[in-house]
Scaffold this motif. Structure first.
Motif, short mmCIF file in Angstrom:
data_model
loop_
_atom_site.label_atom_id
_atom_site.label_comp_id
_atom_site.label_asym_id
_atom_site.label_seq_id
_atom_site.Cartn_x
_atom_site.Cartn_y
_atom_site.Cartn_z
N ASN A 24 15.32 12.48 0.31
CA ASN A 24 15.14 11.12 0.84
C ASN A 24 13.69 10.84 1.25
OD1 ASN A 24 16.54 8.62 1.41
ND2 ASN A 24 16.25 9.03 3.57
N CYS A 25 12.74 11.41 0.53
CA CYS A 25 11.32 11.29 0.93
C CYS A 25 10.82 9.85 0.92
CB CYS A 25 10.43 12.17 0.05
SG CYS A 25 10.41 11.72 -1.70
N PHE A 26 11.43 8.97 0.13
CA PHE A 26 11.04 7.57 0.13
C PHE A 26 11.80 6.75 1.17
CE2 PHE A 26 10.42 8.33 -4.65
CZ PHE A 26 9.06 8.56 -4.52
N GLY A 27 12.78 7.38 1.83
CA GLY A 27 13.69 6.62 2.69
C GLY A 27 13.46 6.85 4.17
N GLN A 28 14.51 6.51 4.91
CA GLN A 28 14.45 6.55 6.37
C GLN A 28 14.67 7.96 6.89
OE1 GLN A 28 17.06 6.21 4.66
NE2 GLN A 28 18.96 6.43 5.83
N GLY A 29 14.46 8.12 8.21
CA GLY A 29 14.85 9.37 8.85
C GLY A 29 13.73 10.29 9.27
N LYS A 47 6.80 -3.19 1.94
CA LYS A 47 5.76 -3.82 2.75
C LYS A 47 5.87 -3.44 4.23
CE LYS A 47 4.51 -7.83 -0.11
NZ LYS A 47 3.05 -7.84 0.11
N TYR A 48 7.02 -2.97 4.67
CA TYR A 48 7.13 -2.44 6.03
C TYR A 48 6.41 -1.10 6.13
CZ TYR A 48 10.74 -5.84 7.36
OH TYR A 48 11.42 -6.98 7.67
N THR A 49 6.73 -0.21 5.21
CA THR A 49 6.09 1.11 5.18
C THR A 49 6.40 1.76 3.84
OG1 THR A 49 5.94 3.28 6.26
CG2 THR A 49 8.09 2.23 6.28
N PHE A 50 5.41 2.43 3.26
CA PHE A 50 5.59 3.12 1.97
C PHE A 50 4.73 4.37 2.02
CE2 PHE A 50 5.51 2.33 -2.95
CZ PHE A 50 6.14 3.54 -3.15
N CYS A 51 5.30 5.44 2.56
CA CYS A 51 4.53 6.66 2.78
C CYS A 51 5.43 7.86 2.52
CB CYS A 51 3.99 6.69 4.21
SG CYS A 51 3.07 8.18 4.65
N PRO A 72 0.83 -1.21 0.00
CA PRO A 72 0.00 0.00 0.00
C PRO A 72 0.87 1.26 0.00
CG PRO A 72 -0.64 -1.51 1.77
CD PRO A 72 0.68 -1.98 1.25
N MET A 73 0.88 1.97 -1.12
CA MET A 73 1.57 3.26 -1.20
C MET A 73 0.65 4.33 -0.64
SD MET A 73 2.42 5.56 -4.52
CE MET A 73 0.77 6.27 -4.36
N VAL A 74 1.17 5.16 0.27
CA VAL A 74 0.40 6.22 0.90
C VAL A 74 1.06 7.56 0.56
CG1 VAL A 74 -0.48 7.17 3.07
CG2 VAL A 74 -0.27 4.68 2.78
N LEU A 75 0.36 8.38 -0.22
CA LEU A 75 0.85 9.70 -0.63
C LEU A 75 0.01 10.76 0.08
CD1 LEU A 75 2.19 11.89 -2.47
CD2 LEU A 75 0.49 11.26 -4.21
N VAL A 76 0.64 11.70 0.76
CA VAL A 76 -0.07 12.73 1.53
C VAL A 76 0.13 14.09 0.86
CG1 VAL A 76 -0.34 13.84 3.77
CG2 VAL A 76 0.22 11.40 3.64
N SER A 77 -0.97 14.79 0.64
CA SER A 77 -0.96 16.14 0.07
C SER A 77 -1.70 17.08 1.01
CB SER A 77 -1.65 16.15 -1.30
OG SER A 77 -1.08 15.21 -2.20
N GLY A 78 -1.38 18.37 0.91
CA GLY A 78 -2.13 19.38 1.67
C GLY A 78 -1.54 19.66 3.04
N PRO A 79 -2.28 20.38 3.89
CA PRO A 79 -1.77 20.87 5.17
C PRO A 79 -1.27 19.78 6.12
CG PRO A 79 -3.79 22.00 4.60
CD PRO A 79 -3.63 20.91 3.60
N ARG A 98 9.94 10.39 11.11
CA ARG A 98 9.03 9.56 11.88
C ARG A 98 7.68 9.41 11.21
NH1 ARG A 98 7.59 10.13 18.36
NH2 ARG A 98 6.09 8.39 18.43
N ALA A 99 7.08 10.53 10.76
CA ALA A 99 5.72 10.46 10.21
C ALA A 99 5.67 9.53 9.00
CB ALA A 99 5.23 11.85 9.85
N ASN A 100 6.62 9.68 8.09
CA ASN A 100 6.63 8.82 6.90
C ASN A 100 6.72 7.35 7.30
OD1 ASN A 100 7.48 11.53 6.09
ND2 ASN A 100 7.93 10.64 4.09
N ALA A 101 7.57 7.07 8.30
CA ALA A 101 7.79 5.69 8.70
C ALA A 101 6.58 5.08 9.41
CB ALA A 101 9.02 5.60 9.61
N VAL A 102 6.02 5.80 10.38
CA VAL A 102 5.02 5.18 11.23
C VAL A 102 3.63 5.14 10.60
CG1 VAL A 102 6.30 5.73 13.32
CG2 VAL A 102 4.52 7.31 12.52
N VAL A 103 3.29 6.13 9.76
CA VAL A 103 1.96 6.11 9.13
C VAL A 103 1.84 4.90 8.20
CG1 VAL A 103 0.47 7.28 7.47
CG2 VAL A 103 1.48 8.57 9.35
N GLY A 104 2.83 4.72 7.33
CA GLY A 104 2.79 3.56 6.45
C GLY A 104 2.84 2.25 7.21
#
Length: 354
Positions: A142-147, A183-187, A123-130, A149-155
């Motif tokens: 590095n938006c697809f990578g580590q580092g 499959k771990y996270t994709f956000c 599941p790819m999760v793309l966030v737009s807006g505020p 928290r929000a990108n990692a934990v939401v996905g």
């Protein structure tokens, strides 16, 4: 402690021995609740604090979710909150997790098929807006990578919910031949600050001040390296070559795919007068797979499935409308192509509460 697999609003509680982080990690894995990485114990206090992220109570636009395949359990808010706690989410992250799960349940997403396939989609999760700023999401370097928290934990919260409530466990319902780290996270978030075009979410029909989540059953990003091209058309020649892969599901299952342009490539394209629609149409014509790059057996299989070449080449998907274009990333002459499972759609949902 709140059981993360409980489908009802009043999630079952368990009396668990007082465990340290390492002991909890081992115990939770033994219950089949984890993804192989350490988790946070979903205590009553932490679940209540997570639900407090729905400021002012439960907003009117929080979706009522239906049964999750393959278990057919209906997830309640407490069960989702428990999985969000386990993933490391903060209360502010929960509305975005809920919006992603709502999108996954849209019929066009094909959740059951994407969970049970041998394909490595996630599941790819793309966030737009505020919400991007509110959560501190990474839309740049590095938006697809580590580092971040929000990108990692939401996905990860989305993936844990599908595992613990939906029952999509590797080797049972999840039959992916090789899987992928996605499959771990994709956000990730859309980089509207460095985009020369309207935000992707606005082009999808939402207001500029709406927070929007777009989900798609997708492969991990395929890098497009082009440091030499000096014009927009030359960059698109490289992009077309990357997209013209004979092993992609977008060739024979069809469906949507994403072009995520880095800001430098996007700036060159915009300088040369390229609109998003022009990019989509140009790549529809240029990203073709020559017949001699497809095996004879695959020619026969494609024909059996009703997939015919257009002249002397196969097309990628069914038309320019299936290619979605947006900007994300930071400095550097790289972009990314994200193929999909094929039998899916990109589904966009407004985040509850704005």
């Amino acid at each position: 402690m709140t059981r993360p697999t409980e489908p009802s609003e009043r999630a079952e509680t368990l009396d668990v021995p007082d465990l340290g982080p390492a002991e909890w990690f081992t115990w939770a894995e033994e219950q089949g609740w984890g993804d192989g990485l350490p988790t946070v114990a979903p205590t009553e206090d932490l679940v209540e604090a997570m639900l407090a992220g729905l400021a002012g109570g439960v907003p009117d636009d929080v979706p009522e979710l239906g049964p999750l395949p393959p278990s057919r359990l209906v997830p309640g808010l407490r069960a989702i909150a428990a999985n969000a706690v386990m993933a490391g989410c903060r209360p502010v992250d929960l509305p975005v997790v809920l919006a992603a799960l709502q999108g996954l349940q849209h019929e066009a997403y094909n959740l059951h098929g994407s969970l049970a396939t041998t394909h490595p989609c996630a599941p790819m999760v793309l966030v737009s807006g505020p919400a991007r700023g509110r959560l501190g999401m990474n839309s740049g370097v590095n938006c697809f990578g580590q580092g971040t928290r929000a990108n990692a934990v939401v996905g990860r919260a989305v993936s844990l919910t599908l595992l613990n409530i939906g029952g999509a466990r590797p080797g049972t319902m999840d039959r992916s031949t090789q899987g992928s780290p996605a499959k771990y996270t994709f956000c990730f978030a859309e980089n509207t600050d460095d985009s020369p075009w309207e935000p992707f979410s606005v082009r999808r029909g939402f207001a500029a001040d709406d927070s929007v989540v777009t989900v798609m059953a997708a492969e991990p990003p395929h890098n497009i390296n082009d440091h030499g091209s000096t014009t927009g058309e030359e960059i698109l020649t490289t992009v077309a070559g990357t997209m013209a892969q004979s092993g992609s599901n977008n060739v024979y299952v069809r469906g949507p795919h994403l072009l995520v342009l880095g800001p430098e490539h996007a700036a060159t394209l915009h300088r040369d007068g390229w609109t998003v629609e022009a990019i989509r149409h140009h790549l529809w014509e240029r990203a073709r797979i020559p017949l001699d790059r497809v095996s004879e057996s695959n020619h026969r299989q494609f024909a059996d499935w009703g997939i015919k070449p257009d002249g002397d080449a196969y097309t990628v998907s069914t038309g320019p409308d299936q290619l979605h274009v947006l900007v994300a990333g930071g400095p550097g002459k790289h972009s990314a192509w994200i193929p999909s499972f094929g039998s899916t759609e990109a589904v966009s949902v407004r985040v509850p509460g704005g």
